[in-house]
Design a protein around this motif. Structure first.
Motif, PDB file in Angstrom:
ATOM      1  N   SER A 105      -6.624  -6.710  -2.309  1.00 21.52           N
ATOM      2  CA  SER A 105      -7.331  -6.494  -1.046  1.00 21.52           C
ATOM      3  C   SER A 105      -6.783  -5.325  -0.246  1.00 21.52           C
ATOM      4  O   SER A 105      -7.275  -5.028   0.841  1.00 21.52           O
ATOM      5  CB  SER A 105      -7.261  -7.769  -0.203  1.00 21.52           C
ATOM      6  N   SER A 106      -5.742  -4.671  -0.755  1.00 23.88           N
ATOM      7  CA  SER A 106      -5.193  -3.473  -0.122  1.00 23.88           C
ATOM      8  C   SER A 106      -5.487  -2.268  -0.999  1.00 23.88           C
ATOM      9  O   SER A 106      -5.888  -2.401  -2.164  1.00 23.88           O
ATOM     10  CB  SER A 106      -3.689  -3.619   0.091  1.00 23.88           C
ATOM     11  N   GLN A 107      -5.289  -1.100  -0.461  1.00 23.25           N
ATOM     12  CA  GLN A 107      -5.485   0.135  -1.215  1.00 23.25           C
ATOM     13  C   GLN A 107      -4.339   1.098  -0.925  1.00 23.25           C
ATOM     14  O   GLN A 107      -3.919   1.241   0.227  1.00 23.25           O
ATOM     15  CB  GLN A 107      -6.813   0.815  -0.854  1.00 23.25           C
ATOM     16  N   GLY A 108      -3.844   1.741  -1.974  1.00 22.26           N
ATOM     17  CA  GLY A 108      -2.885   2.816  -1.803  1.00 22.26           C
ATOM     18  C   GLY A 108      -3.593   4.155  -1.813  1.00 22.26           C
ATOM     19  O   GLY A 108      -4.772   4.261  -2.178  1.00 22.26           O
ATOM     20  N   ALA A 160       0.840  -1.193   0.000  1.00 24.98           N
ATOM     21  CA  ALA A 160       0.000   0.000   0.000  1.00 24.98           C
ATOM     22  C   ALA A 160       0.877   1.246   0.000  1.00 24.98           C
ATOM     23  O   ALA A 160       1.726   1.409   0.876  1.00 24.98           O
ATOM     24  CB  ALA A 160      -0.932   0.012   1.212  1.00 24.98           C
ATOM     25  N   ILE A 161       0.669   2.101  -0.970  1.00 25.70           N
ATOM     26  CA  ILE A 161       1.467   3.320  -1.127  1.00 25.70           C
ATOM     27  C   ILE A 161       0.790   4.469  -0.396  1.00 25.70           C
ATOM     28  O   ILE A 161      -0.416   4.696  -0.538  1.00 25.70           O
ATOM     29  CB  ILE A 161       1.636   3.656  -2.617  1.00 25.70           C
ATOM     30  N   GLN A 162       1.567   5.190   0.406  1.00 26.42           N
ATOM     31  CA  GLN A 162       1.070   6.367   1.116  1.00 26.42           C
ATOM     32  C   GLN A 162       1.256   7.623   0.264  1.00 26.42           C
ATOM     33  O   GLN A 162       2.087   7.644  -0.651  1.00 26.42           O
ATOM     34  CB  GLN A 162       1.814   6.535   2.447  1.00 26.42           C
ATOM     35  N   PRO A 163       0.517   8.702   0.571  1.00 27.68           N
ATOM     36  CA  PRO A 163       0.673   9.941  -0.198  1.00 27.68           C
ATOM     37  C   PRO A 163       2.084  10.526  -0.164  1.00 27.68           C
ATOM     38  O   PRO A 163       2.491  11.209  -1.094  1.00 27.68           O
ATOM     39  CB  PRO A 163      -0.333  10.892   0.472  1.00 27.68           C
ATOM     40  N   ASP A 164       2.840  10.249   0.928  1.00 31.81           N
ATOM     41  CA  ASP A 164       4.200  10.780   1.035  1.00 31.81           C
ATOM     42  C   ASP A 164       5.222   9.913   0.319  1.00 31.81           C
ATOM     43  O   ASP A 164       6.428  10.147   0.423  1.00 31.81           O
ATOM     44  CB  ASP A 164       4.598  10.952   2.501  1.00 31.81           C
ATOM     45  N   GLY A 165       4.761   8.881  -0.399  1.00 32.78           N
ATOM     46  CA  GLY A 165       5.662   8.021  -1.161  1.00 32.78           C
ATOM     47  C   GLY A 165       6.174   6.832  -0.394  1.00 32.78           C
ATOM     48  O   GLY A 165       6.833   5.952  -0.964  1.00 32.78           O
ATOM     49  N   ARG A 185       7.159  -0.468   7.174  1.00 26.81           N
ATOM     50  CA  ARG A 185       7.029   0.648   6.247  1.00 26.81           C
ATOM     51  C   ARG A 185       8.409   1.023   5.732  1.00 26.81           C
ATOM     52  O   ARG A 185       9.371   1.095   6.499  1.00 26.81           O
ATOM     53  CB  ARG A 185       6.364   1.861   6.917  1.00 26.81           C
ATOM     54  N   LEU A 186       8.493   1.239   4.428  1.00 27.61           N
ATOM     55  CA  LEU A 186       9.732   1.673   3.809  1.00 27.61           C
ATOM     56  C   LEU A 186       9.654   3.153   3.474  1.00 27.61           C
ATOM     57  O   LEU A 186       8.600   3.656   3.066  1.00 27.61           O
ATOM     58  CB  LEU A 186      10.008   0.889   2.520  1.00 27.61           C
ATOM     59  N   ASN A 187      10.778   3.853   3.645  1.00 30.05           N
ATOM     60  CA  ASN A 187      10.876   5.232   3.185  1.00 30.05           C
ATOM     61  C   ASN A 187      10.918   5.256   1.657  1.00 30.05           C
ATOM     62  O   ASN A 187      11.115   4.226   1.008  1.00 30.05           O
ATOM     63  CB  ASN A 187      12.126   5.894   3.756  1.00 30.05           C
ATOM     64  N   LEU A 244       6.006   3.212   1.588  1.00 25.13           N
ATOM     65  CA  LEU A 244       5.355   1.973   1.199  1.00 25.13           C
ATOM     66  C   LEU A 244       5.089   1.104   2.416  1.00 25.13           C
ATOM     67  O   LEU A 244       6.006   0.752   3.163  1.00 25.13           O
ATOM     68  CB  LEU A 244       6.232   1.208   0.204  1.00 25.13           C
ATOM     69  N   LEU A 245       3.824   0.746   2.611  1.00 24.31           N
ATOM     70  CA  LEU A 245       3.435  -0.182   3.668  1.00 24.31           C
ATOM     71  C   LEU A 245       3.518  -1.608   3.145  1.00 24.31           C
ATOM     72  O   LEU A 245       3.056  -1.901   2.029  1.00 24.31           O
ATOM     73  CB  LEU A 245       2.011   0.114   4.129  1.00 24.31           C
ATOM     74  N   LEU A 246       4.100  -2.495   3.945  1.00 25.83           N
ATOM     75  CA  LEU A 246       4.240  -3.895   3.587  1.00 25.83           C
ATOM     76  C   LEU A 246       3.545  -4.759   4.622  1.00 25.83           C
ATOM     77  O   LEU A 246       3.666  -4.517   5.825  1.00 25.83           O
ATOM     78  CB  LEU A 246       5.718  -4.306   3.547  1.00 25.83           C
TER      79      LEU A 246
END
Length: 844
Positions: free
Chosen positions: A821-824, A411-416, A437-439, A418-420
């Motif tokens: 099943s996830s959303q960015g 799932a990609i966050q607005p700040d770029g 979460r990755l930067n 990445l949630l895993l």
């Protein structure tokens, strides 16, 4: 030198400079979405942007189609002959469709016309063996345009600007052009002939930068002290006929002006070698008012070296390149970002360039191209050209963030970031059980201290407030206890304001609704102590919505909320609400079965559903028949649930676990297949909009199944799964793939209508995006959801102030991960100036 152009609410970039430097960045709003054409090539798992030139890059211009033109003093790029000018695809590879002209010396300036033809200037004498001293025009394919006359320029051309009527402004060191005396500034007709209606301004020193204002007036920066017979210290404004505009004061700049950017609201940004403007200390960067007076609201950034290039981002922030090593009192090696009023932006990392940055260009996807004399960025080899992410980090290959177990949720966050989510314990060297979460630079985000979980995370959905909802088979070891579902705060801690729904089965699917409600699908049979089957709806606080009870008799793996409130569900079930439905169904907004949606009776599980913008539905799974027809693992349905006969059987030899739809209609498919239509495609493939195999997307060669996909705003594809290598390159459970196709987007306002243009390799949205408004760029008010149009989304009836800067922000959700099943959550922000179109006499 620098060039800038403003059209409507769009301010475009500026670039370049030093001796022999030049450049012009194109206005993004000029792109023609309907005429986009892509030269597609094989994707690359070594996804870092790293084209290697063998000499300095003086100028970068991003074309409307996302390709980048570079000019400078190089002779090759990536070992391919490419002398002084080259065109690159979105992944940094050399564009094979561009017939690279043989330019015999450096290119300092580039400007692209509306028809795609390219004007180039510099110190060269010949192009393709033809005499073209210092100025020429190329066709869109790179060949010399013989219809553009040889202007016979007698010295270097450092600045170019194409006007809306096709005429070309030229600045530099010359004193003659077209056989006539012209002191460092001239205007040419569309065919290259000297435009004698534009007087000789007679600048007494070099012109390094040009910028055209919306009213047709021309900003000129350089080393001159007089122009048109008037004293003007290195900066002046000319009328459309070439005479000095006396209403624009002499700014009193005490050093050369190398870059000029005209803001849409009238002020002018200038960068160069100066230390004093208007009698005040402003070191190498300043802003002037619309009348040329010093704008004291813009703080002195205090750069300790020359500023060669400026580019204004859509959100009003200012990118700065040059030969400085400190700015705003902070160390920054040759590149930095300032806020809209000149303050130092600490959120933009120090790229760590080893030498000067001469050109800066913002790409439609929010990344930044920089060119110059450097050979390293952040300790990594980048010969004269690099790309930076939105936070300033180097666009480098994703290789070091290996997880040690299966990866399901992306799932990609607005700040770029990445949630895993998945079934892993470690990410890189960090312990991160099941969630991490990755930067944006791919390092593990140490500020995200996720809960200690036992069990897998299969679905993740970030919220607009920075929180995120997680679902899976997990349980927390420490209080507050949560089982299979939780909402986390932005730092990864459990959000205790969200109730524990007490779900008794694994959660495989999550989707948010417009008012914060959450759809949940899985193997559940009980929620909050009440009998429920397969799918439920929760309130925004986590309470069970008693008015939604579809009573699915087995597993729900995937679900999609339609714009009309209806819900598509897929999985491994045979009945919904005691009515027969074979593994796929549609629910009404209250959870009851929608009997107008056909019973497709898929003969095996439906694991992924994606709603197209036209209302059709992509269906993936392990089935061989659906709707009474042979369809191996992938099919498309019409809006009423009937099988779409225009989408052929892809003849896949394995299951489809995940889909990613692109804005151009093509789709990425992931699973455990090894062939499609008899063609080798191991784990990952791309299909055309009609379902046929896209042969330009090569077999990636994953050594095991692909479980989840997510497309970033820049078009790069994140791939998660059970693999340890892709294409023979080690990638443990997580990889990222670069594509040559550009991801295009822009946020524009015309009258009272706001349009979010989206095209190319950018991700398609899973739901209508929401538009927000702000006067300060901090506190936003929601204006409402946007409506789908061809090429994007729009909202009409937007009431915005005139003669005032304000901000528009749009947020949209993307579908991603295992079972989709996830959303960015992605966003675009633009600072807008809307001019008052009512003139003093009352006429528009």
């Amino acid at each position: 030198m620098a060039s800038s152009l403003t059209i409507s609410t769009f301010t475009v970039f500026s670039c370049r400079l030093p001796e022999g430097g030049a450049g012009m960045a194109r206005a993004l709003c000029a792109w023609l979405l309907a005429s986009l054409a892509f030269v597609a090539q094989a994707q690359n798992v070594n996804d870092g942007y790293a084209p290697s030139a063998d000499g300095p890059v003086n100028v970068i211009v991003v074309q409307a189609d996302g390709k980048a033109l570079i000019g400078g003093a190089f002779t090759q790029v990536d070992g391919q002959p490419c002398r002084s000018i080259c065109r690159l695809l979105a992944d940094g590879s050399v564009d094979p469709a561009f017939t690279h002209p043989d330019v015999d010396d450096a290119v300092s300036a580039i400007a692209v016309q509306a028809d795609g033809r390219i004007v180039v200037g510099g110190v060269f004498n010949q192009i393709g063996g033809e005499l073209r001293p210092r100025l020429a025009r190329l066709n869109a394919d790179g060949s010399l345009d013989p219809t553009f006359a040889d202007p016979a320029v007698n010295n270097e051309v450092r600045a170019l600007a194409v006007l809306p009527n096709g005429k070309v402004l030229v600045g530099g060191r010359f004193t003659r052009i077209g056989g006539q005396a012209r002191g460092r500034v001239a205007r040419l007709d569309a065919n290259g002939g000297l435009d004698e209606t534009f007087v000789d301004p007679g600048a007494n020193g070099a012109v390094a930068s040009l910028a055209v204002q919306p009213d047709g007036k021309v900003l000129v920066g350089g080393a001159f002290t007089t122009i048109d017979g008037r004293p003007r210290g290195r900066l002046a404004r000319l009328h459309a006929d070439g005479h000095v505009d006396p209403t624009f004061a002499d700014a009193g700049v005490n050093g050369e002006v190398l870059s000029v950017v005209a803001q849409p609201d009238g002020p002018v940004l200038v960068g160069g070698t100066f230390t004093v403007v208007g009698g005040q200390t402003y070191r190498r960067l300043a802003r002037l008012g619309a009348n040329g007076s010093l704008d004291s609201t813009f703080v002195d950034p205090g750069a300790n070296g020359e500023v060669h290039a400026l580019a204004r981002q859509p959100d009003g922030k200012v990118l700065v390149g040059g030969s400085f090593t400190a700015i705003g009192g902070q160390p920054r090696s040759y590149m930095a970002r300032l806020d809209a009023n000149g303050g130092f932006d600490s959120a933009f990392a120090d790229p760590g360039a080893t030498n000067g940055v001469y050109s800066v260009a913002v790409q439609p996807d929010g990344t930044t191209l920089i060119g110059g004399a450097f050979t390293l960025i952040g300790g990594q080899v980048r010969n004269y050209l690099a790309r930076l992410d939105a936070n300033g980090s180097l666009d480098a290959t994703l290789a070091g963030s290996a997880v040690d177990g299966r990866l399901y949720a992306l799932a990609i966050q607005p700040d770029g970031k990445l949630l895993l989510g998945g079934e892993f314990i470690r990410v890189g060297d960090e312990r991160r059980p099941s969630i991490a979460r990755l930067n944006s630079d791919d390092s593990t985000d140490t500020t995200f201290a996720g809960p200690e979980l036992g069990g897998g995370v299969y679905a993740l959905v970030p919220q607009t407030d920075g929180k995120m909802v997680a679902g899976g088979s997990f349980g927390t070891y420490l209080p507050p206890l949560r089982t299979r579902m939780a909402r986390l705060n932005a730092d990864g801690g459990i959000d205790t304001t969200f109730q524990d729904p007490r779900v008794n089965g694994a959660i495989y699917a999550l989707a948010t609704l417009p008012y914060g409600q959450i759809l949940v699908g899985g193997t559940l049979t009980e929620v909050a102590g009440l009998a429920r089957g397969g799918a439920v709806r929760l309130t925004a606080s986590g309470f069970l919505d008693l008015g939604f009870d579809p009573r699915v008799n087995n597993k729900v793996w995937t679900l999609v909320a339609q714009p009309d409130g209806k819900v598509l569900v897929g999985g491994l079930f045979s009945a919904v609400g005691e009515q027969q439905r074979g593994n796929i169904a549609r629910l009404n907004a209250d959870g009851s079965l929608d009997t107008t949606f056909a019973d497709l009776d898929a003969d095996d599980g439906v694991s992924t559903l994606v709603l197209q913008p036209d209302g059709k539905v992509l269906v993936g799974g392990s089935f061989n028949r659906i709707g009474g027809q042979s369809r191996a693992s992938l099919a498309r349905l019409n809006a009423d649930g009937s099988l779409d006969p225009t989408f052929p059987d892809p003849q896949m030899d394995g299951e489809v676990w995940t889909l990613a739809l692109l804005s151009d209609g093509r789709m990425l498919v992931g699973g455990n297949f090894t062939a499609i239509g008899g063609q080798p495609r191991r784990g990952l493939a791309r299909l055309n909009a009609d379902g046929s195999l896209d042969t330009t997307f090569a077999d990636p060669g994953a050594d095991s199944e692909v479980l989840g996909l997510a497309v970033r705003p820049d078009g790069k594809v994140l791939v998660g799964g059970n693999f340890t290598s892709i294409g023979g390159t080690a990638r443990k459970f997580l990889a990222r793939v670069a594509l040559p196709d550009a991801a295009l987007q822009s946020l524009d306002m015309q009258d009272d209508t706001v349009v979010w243009h989206r095209a190319g390799a950018s991700p398609e949205l899973a739901a209508a995006p929401v538009l927000y408004y702000s006067t300060d760029g901090i506190s936003y008010t929601a204006l409402g959801p946007m409506t789908r149009i061809v090429g994007g989304w729009q909202l009409s009836g937007v009431s915005a102030p005139v003669d005032q800067l304000y901000y528009l922000r749009v947020e949209g959700r993307t579908s991603s991960g295992h079972f989709n099943s996830s959303q960015g959550l992605i966003e675009s922000v633009r600072q807008v100036w809307r001019a008052d179109r009512i003139f003093g006499d009352g006429f528009d």
